[in-house]
Design an enzyme around this catalytic site. Sequence first.
Site, PDB file in Angstrom:
ATOM      1  N   GLN A   1       0.802  -1.172  -0.226  1.00 27.21           N
ATOM      2  CA  GLN A   1      -0.162   0.075  -0.103  1.00 27.21           C
ATOM      3  C   GLN A   1       0.812   1.251   0.092  1.00 27.21           C
ATOM      4  O   GLN A   1       1.545   1.477   0.847  1.00 27.21           O
ATOM      5  CB  GLN A   1      -0.891  -0.008   1.092  1.00 27.21           C
ATOM      6  CG  GLN A   1      -1.710   1.235   1.363  1.00 27.21           C
ATOM      7  CD  GLN A   1      -2.437   1.338   2.617  1.00 27.21           C
ATOM      8  OE1 GLN A   1      -2.952   0.446   3.191  1.00 27.21           O
ATOM      9  NE2 GLN A   1      -3.009   2.455   3.024  1.00 27.21           N
TER      10      GLN A   1
ATOM     11  N   CYS B   1      -6.318   1.871   3.043  1.00 28.80           N
ATOM     12  CA  CYS B   1      -6.185   0.594   3.590  1.00 28.80           C
ATOM     13  C   CYS B   1      -7.602  -0.339   3.211  1.00 28.80           C
ATOM     14  O   CYS B   1      -7.428  -1.525   3.122  1.00 28.80           O
ATOM     15  CB  CYS B   1      -5.795   0.314   4.796  1.00 28.80           C
ATOM     16  SG  CYS B   1      -6.444   1.231   6.002  1.00 28.80           S
TER      17      CYS B   1
ATOM     18  N   HIS C   1      -6.437   0.961  11.036  1.00 30.03           N
ATOM     19  CA  HIS C   1      -6.069   0.264  10.005  1.00 30.03           C
ATOM     20  C   HIS C   1      -6.753  -1.149   9.546  1.00 30.03           C
ATOM     21  O   HIS C   1      -7.346  -2.017  10.411  1.00 30.03           O
ATOM     22  CB  HIS C   1      -4.481  -0.115   9.960  1.00 30.03           C
ATOM     23  CG  HIS C   1      -3.796  -0.765   8.925  1.00 30.03           C
ATOM     24  ND1 HIS C   1      -3.696  -0.097   7.629  1.00 30.03           N
ATOM     25  CD2 HIS C   1      -3.144  -1.959   8.843  1.00 30.03           C
ATOM     26  CE1 HIS C   1      -2.905  -0.995   7.077  1.00 30.03           C
ATOM     27  NE2 HIS C   1      -2.634  -1.987   7.467  1.00 30.03           N
TER      28      HIS C   1
END
Length: 223
Positions: free
Chosen positions: A83, A89, A161
Site C-alpha cells: 500500500q 487500506c 487500519h
Amino acid sequence: MVRWVPMESNPDVWNKFLKEMGVVSGWEFTDVYGLVPELLMMVPQPVAAVILLYPISENTEKLGVEKLAGNEEVSDKVFFMKQTVGNACGTVGILHSLLNNSDVISVGDTLNKFKTDCSSLDPMERARLLESSEVIATKHAAAASSGQTAAPSADEKVNLHFVAFVSVDGSLYELDGRKERAVNWGPCQGDELLTQAAQACQGYMACDPEEMRFTVVALSKVD
C-alpha cells in the site's frame, strides 16, 4: 504521498464499492457482531474473506512483527500488494479479499484487468499500479463519501487500519499492505476461514483489551 479519503468500516459502503466496480451480485460484506461461536453462526456462509479494522498501537505492531517472522512460507497462489496510497487500506483490504477469490467471485472487467496487469509485477509495483488507477480511485472516493458519518479529509491522519484474512492453498493469510509480504497464520481450509480468522482477530484484540475500536466484517455469499 498520494492520499485518499478514508473509507468507513460500513458494509453498505463497501457493497456500494463492489457494485460500482462491477462485482457480480451474490457476494456481500456483512458485519460480524462477535467472535464467539454463537455469533459466528449468524454470519452467512460460505465466507471468502474476513477484514479486521484495528487501532495501530505498539502492541499490535509487535504482534505483526512476530507473526511475520514466525512463518515465512507463502504460497505463490496468494495475491499480495503493498500500500502506497495514504488512507487506502480499506480498498486494499477489499482488493485482497476479491482478487484472492476471483476463481469463485466474478469480480468484473476492471478488477480482472487489474489482476492480469499485476501478474508480472512485484508487490510494490502493484501498489504503484493502484496509485495510478483513476478508475479505482474514483470508485473509492464515491464509496467513501457515501458513509453514515462525515468522511474526514484525505490529509487527516488516521491510526485505524484494515487487514484482510483469506484462505489460500490450505493456509490462513493476513494481507496487510504495510507489511513486506503476506503473513501465514497456519493451516486453514476454506470452510474453516471464519473461525480461524476470528482467532487471529482475537489475537489483535488481546493486544489492547481496553480498546473498543475493533470491527470485523466478512465477505459472504448471500444468495
